[in-house]
Design an enzyme around this catalytic site. Structure first.
Site, PDB file in Angstrom:
ATOM      1  N   ARG A  42       0.909  -1.140  -0.048  1.00 34.56           N
ATOM      2  CA  ARG A  42      -0.142   0.025  -0.065  1.00 34.56           C
ATOM      3  C   ARG A  42       0.929   1.303   0.155  1.00 34.56           C
ATOM      4  O   ARG A  42       1.549   1.361   0.888  1.00 34.56           O
ATOM      5  CB  ARG A  42      -1.051   0.059   1.173  1.00 34.56           C
ATOM      6  CG  ARG A  42      -2.079   1.240   1.306  1.00 34.56           C
ATOM      7  CD  ARG A  42      -2.891   0.717   2.630  1.00 34.56           C
ATOM      8  NE  ARG A  42      -3.584  -0.306   2.222  1.00 34.56           N
ATOM      9  CZ  ARG A  42      -4.870  -0.280   1.783  1.00 34.56           C
ATOM     10  NH1 ARG A  42      -5.672   0.739   1.172  1.00 34.56           N
ATOM     11  NH2 ARG A  42      -5.400  -1.619   1.815  1.00 34.56           N
ATOM     12  N   THR A  80      -0.734   7.644  -1.256  1.00 36.55           N
ATOM     13  CA  THR A  80      -2.028   7.578  -1.916  1.00 36.55           C
ATOM     14  C   THR A  80      -3.033   6.527  -1.360  1.00 36.55           C
ATOM     15  O   THR A  80      -4.154   6.410  -1.566  1.00 36.55           O
ATOM     16  CB  THR A  80      -1.788   7.154  -3.577  1.00 36.55           C
ATOM     17  OG1 THR A  80      -1.140   5.815  -3.306  1.00 36.55           O
ATOM     18  CG2 THR A  80      -0.720   8.013  -4.222  1.00 36.55           C
ATOM     19  N   ASP A 112      -4.029 -12.667  11.590  1.00 36.48           N
ATOM     20  CA  ASP A 112      -3.432 -12.326  10.450  1.00 36.48           C
ATOM     21  C   ASP A 112      -2.803 -13.608   9.731  1.00 36.48           C
ATOM     22  O   ASP A 112      -2.243 -14.460  10.412  1.00 36.48           O
ATOM     23  CB  ASP A 112      -2.213 -11.536  10.806  1.00 36.48           C
ATOM     24  CG  ASP A 112      -1.291 -10.892   9.655  1.00 36.48           C
ATOM     25  OD1 ASP A 112      -0.960 -12.018   8.805  1.00 36.48           O
ATOM     26  OD2 ASP A 112      -1.242  -9.731   9.210  1.00 36.48           O
ATOM     27  N   ASP A 148       0.924 -13.954   9.207  1.00 36.99           N
ATOM     28  CA  ASP A 148       1.751 -14.418  10.142  1.00 36.99           C
ATOM     29  C   ASP A 148       1.330 -15.803  10.806  1.00 36.99           C
ATOM     30  O   ASP A 148       2.394 -16.554  11.528  1.00 36.99           O
ATOM     31  CB  ASP A 148       1.203 -13.234  11.351  1.00 36.99           C
ATOM     32  CG  ASP A 148       1.803 -11.900  11.218  1.00 36.99           C
ATOM     33  OD1 ASP A 148       3.021 -11.868  10.586  1.00 36.99           O
ATOM     34  OD2 ASP A 148       1.437 -10.913  11.747  1.00 36.99           O
TER      35      ASP A 148
HETATM   36  N1  URA Z   1      -5.762  -9.992   6.600  1.00 34.18           N
HETATM   37  C1  URA Z   1      -5.461 -11.032   7.501  1.00 34.18           C
HETATM   38  O1  URA Z   1      -4.564 -11.822   7.385  1.00 34.18           O
HETATM   39  N2  URA Z   1      -6.666 -11.001   8.195  1.00 34.18           N
HETATM   40  C2  URA Z   1      -7.474 -10.275   8.475  1.00 34.18           C
HETATM   41  O2  URA Z   1      -8.558 -10.431   9.235  1.00 34.18           O
HETATM   42  C3  URA Z   1      -7.747  -9.431   7.525  1.00 34.18           C
HETATM   43  C4  URA Z   1      -6.638  -9.145   6.319  1.00 34.18           C
END
Ligand code: URA
Length: 241
Positions: free
Chosen positions: A136, A140, A232, A235
């Site tokens: 990202r 912008t 995530d 992760d």
């Molecule tokens: N990306 C992720 O890994 N988990 C989320 O909840 C949202 C985006």
């Protein structure tokens, strides 16, 4: 909040009219062109439940992502055309079905999409694999691709973009735009979990692209995480938390 797996509350988006597909473990909803197909086979729901648990180890999470992605292939490839060929069994000549020369490409969105690739390749081993990486832009806030390597005949292939979490829909939509810019024509998105906001934004950007997901959750939180979600995905896959 309860996830919307199963049950009739699956499609909360107002413009979506859902219907159940009686002969399959999936439900479909169309919103102005693109379909959202929720693959809620009991095995998928069971494994998704294990993945959501924060106590699940990175190794188990990785295995489960592959398994769920593999199970989803069953539905994602349902429309592939078949042709009949003649073969001989040990007993007699007969005609059997074979998938008719359809060329497939899997394009994981880096990095979490990588976790789904092996599970899909187990079932469609001749698919080619492209990669797309996005970040990202801090000014912008738009996704910019920092890496994109696709099969050279991408315009002839049916393409499955894989990104486990369809959250805001921004990166999945940008990935599909880059693929279309490079000649991709027939594209679908395969996600493990989707937020209603992400589905709406993605279909707005790409009304011609179907979304396959294992569940539609409640909403996004202020940090852009899917609720209840699974955290995530990158992760958890790679143990980088
Ligand atoms: N990306 C992720 O890994 N988990 C989320 O909840 C949202 C985006």
């Amino acid at each position: 909040a309860e996830p919307f797996e199963g049950g009739r509350h699956c499609f909360r988006l107002e413009k979506i009219s859902a219907y159940e597909n009686e002969n399959s473990n999936s439900r479909e909803a169309a919103s102005g062109g693109g379909r959202t197909v929720v693959i809620d086979h009991p095995l998928v729901r069971h494994k998704l439940g294990l993945m959501r648990n924060k106590e699940t180890s990175s190794k188990d999470f990785r295995d489960l992502v592959q398994e769920v992605a593999g199970l989803m292939v069953y539905e994602v490839t349902r429309h592939l055309p078949l042709e009949e060929v003649e073969i001989e069994t040990p007993v007699a000549k007969t005609r059997v079905f074979t998938i008719s020369g359809k060329k497939l490409a899997i394009v994981p969105v880096l990095r979490a999409g990588l976790g789904m690739v092996e599970g899909i390749l187990k079932l469609v081993p001749n698919a080619k694999v492209g990669h797309i990486g996005l970040y990202r832009d801090p000014d912008t806030l738009k996704p910019v691709d920092y890496y994109c390597k696709l099969p050279c005949d991408i315009s002839e292939r049916e393409i499955f973009v894989v990104d486990p979490m369809l959250a805001t829909g921004g990166s999945a939509a940008a990935a599909v735009s880059h693929i279309k810019d490079r000649g991709g024509k027939k594209v679908s998105l395969v996600s493990l979990l989707a937020a209603p906001e992400g589905i709406a934004a993605f279909h707005e950007a790409h009304p011609d692209v179907d979304i396959y997901t294992a569940a539609v959750d409640s909403h996004l939180n202020d940090h852009g995480y899917i609720v209840p979600g699974l955290g995530d995905a990158g992760d958890r896959l790679f143990g980088t938390k």
